[in-house]
Design an enzyme around this catalytic site. Structure first.
Site, PDB file in Angstrom:
ATOM      1  N   ASP A 152     107.639 -15.299  74.580  1.00 21.63           N
ATOM      2  CA  ASP A 152     106.697 -14.983  75.648  1.00 21.63           C
ATOM      3  C   ASP A 152     106.342 -13.499  75.593  1.00 21.63           C
ATOM      4  O   ASP A 152     107.202 -12.645  75.394  1.00 21.63           O
ATOM      5  CB  ASP A 152     107.305 -15.333  77.016  1.00 21.63           C
ATOM      6  CG  ASP A 152     106.250 -15.403  78.107  1.00 21.63           C
ATOM      7  OD1 ASP A 152     105.983 -16.527  78.593  1.00 21.63           O
ATOM      8  OD2 ASP A 152     105.680 -14.347  78.472  1.00 21.63           O
ATOM      9  N   ILE A 153     105.080 -13.182  75.776  1.00 21.67           N
ATOM     10  CA  ILE A 153     104.604 -11.795  75.695  1.00 21.67           C
ATOM     11  C   ILE A 153     105.132 -10.969  76.872  1.00 21.67           C
ATOM     12  O   ILE A 153     105.217  -9.739  76.774  1.00 21.67           O
ATOM     13  CB  ILE A 153     103.053 -11.791  75.645  1.00 21.67           C
ATOM     14  CG1 ILE A 153     102.542 -10.497  75.012  1.00 21.67           C
ATOM     15  CG2 ILE A 153     102.448 -12.015  77.027  1.00 21.67           C
ATOM     16  CD1 ILE A 153     101.056 -10.559  74.645  1.00 21.67           C
ATOM     17  N   HIS A 210     102.932 -26.245  77.731  1.00 26.57           N
ATOM     18  CA  HIS A 210     103.997 -25.441  77.128  1.00 26.57           C
ATOM     19  C   HIS A 210     105.240 -25.565  77.972  1.00 26.57           C
ATOM     20  O   HIS A 210     105.176 -25.742  79.187  1.00 26.57           O
ATOM     21  CB  HIS A 210     103.584 -23.971  77.005  1.00 26.57           C
ATOM     22  CG  HIS A 210     103.097 -23.378  78.286  1.00 26.57           C
ATOM     23  ND1 HIS A 210     101.828 -23.600  78.778  1.00 26.57           N
ATOM     24  CD2 HIS A 210     103.708 -22.582  79.198  1.00 26.57           C
ATOM     25  CE1 HIS A 210     101.676 -22.959  79.917  1.00 26.57           C
ATOM     26  NE2 HIS A 210     102.801 -22.343  80.208  1.00 26.57           N
TER      27      HIS A 210
HETATM   28  P1  5GP Z   1     102.588 -20.584  82.821  1.00 28.26           P
HETATM   29  O1  5GP Z   1     102.531 -19.968  84.182  1.00 28.26           O
HETATM   30  O2  5GP Z   1     101.247 -21.097  82.363  1.00 28.26           O
HETATM   31  O3  5GP Z   1     103.677 -21.609  82.721  1.00 28.26           O
HETATM   32  O4  5GP Z   1     103.052 -19.412  81.842  1.00 28.26           O
HETATM   33  C1  5GP Z   1     102.259 -18.864  80.839  1.00 28.26           C
HETATM   34  C2  5GP Z   1     103.127 -17.908  80.054  1.00 28.26           C
HETATM   35  O5  5GP Z   1     102.404 -17.506  78.901  1.00 28.26           O
HETATM   36  C3  5GP Z   1     103.488 -16.618  80.822  1.00 28.26           C
HETATM   37  O6  5GP Z   1     104.907 -16.502  80.880  1.00 28.26           O
HETATM   38  C4  5GP Z   1     102.827 -15.514  80.004  1.00 28.26           C
HETATM   39  O7  5GP Z   1     103.601 -14.338  79.939  1.00 28.26           O
HETATM   40  C5  5GP Z   1     102.652 -16.157  78.635  1.00 28.26           C
HETATM   41  N1  5GP Z   1     101.519 -15.671  77.860  1.00 28.26           N
HETATM   42  C6  5GP Z   1     100.243 -15.527  78.304  1.00 28.26           C
HETATM   43  N2  5GP Z   1      99.446 -15.077  77.311  1.00 28.26           N
HETATM   44  C7  5GP Z   1     100.254 -14.939  76.211  1.00 28.26           C
HETATM   45  C8  5GP Z   1     100.001 -14.505  74.874  1.00 28.26           C
HETATM   46  O8  5GP Z   1      98.894 -14.166  74.489  1.00 28.26           O
HETATM   47  N3  5GP Z   1     101.066 -14.518  74.023  1.00 28.26           N
HETATM   48  C9  5GP Z   1     102.327 -14.890  74.422  1.00 28.26           C
HETATM   49  N4  5GP Z   1     103.287 -14.840  73.495  1.00 28.26           N
HETATM   50  N5  5GP Z   1     102.588 -15.302  75.678  1.00 28.26           N
HETATM   51  C10 5GP Z   1     101.564 -15.327  76.567  1.00 28.26           C
END
Ligand code: 5GP
Length: 122
Positions: A33-34, A104
């Site tokens: 995660d970024i 994811h």
């Molecule tokens: P959600 O709330 O959709 O479950 O979480 C999305 C996750 O994706 C977040 O923890 C966010 O930090 C991560 N994320 C968003 N954009 C990117 C990216 O471009 N690269 C990576 N590696 N993680 C990302």
């Protein structure tokens, strides 16, 4: 919700945006995660066009689902998380604050993770 082919994880799967990859096979890609919330924070994504757990669980093939589940366990073991423990989490839709509209699963590990979720106010 229709699948958006230009979401950020679709671009990562196509190799248009870089990621810190930890695992890849025919059906699955996993990367760090970024914006990590724990010392180990890995995102596991199916390569197929699924918006969330809802359509993945309904529409994915047996091979995709089996491959995904086995990959999650393998990735957690390879990260050294199986012994001490880890948490898997999928945000599904608006109430869960899902940000990226490509299914994811988060793997959180590397510290004591505390209780699962904030208890209901009584
Ligand atoms: P959600 O709330 O959709 O479950 O979480 C999305 C996750 O994706 C977040 O923890 C966010 O930090 C991560 N994320 C968003 N954009 C990117 C990216 O471009 N690269 C990576 N590696 N993680 C990302």
């Amino acid at each position: 919700m229709a699948y958006d082919r230009d979401n950020i994880f679709a671009k990562i799967i196509r190799g248009e945006i870089p990621c810190d990859k930890v695992y890849e096979d025919e059906h699955v890609l996993a990367f760090r995660d970024i914006n990590p919330q724990t010392p180990i924070h890995i995102l596991v994504v199916p390569k197929g066009p699924y918006v969330s757990f809802d359509d993945f669980s309904r529409d994915a093939s047996e091979a995709e689902i089996t491959g995904f589940v086995r990959a999650v366990g393998q990735i957690a073991r390879d990260a050294g998380a199986a012994g001490p423990g880890y948490r898997v989490l999928a945000n599904n839709g608006a109430d869960a604050h899902q940000e990226v509209p490509h299914f994811h699963l988060h793997i959180f590990a590397g510290q004591n993770l505390g209780r699962m979720i904030k208890p209901l106010d009584k």
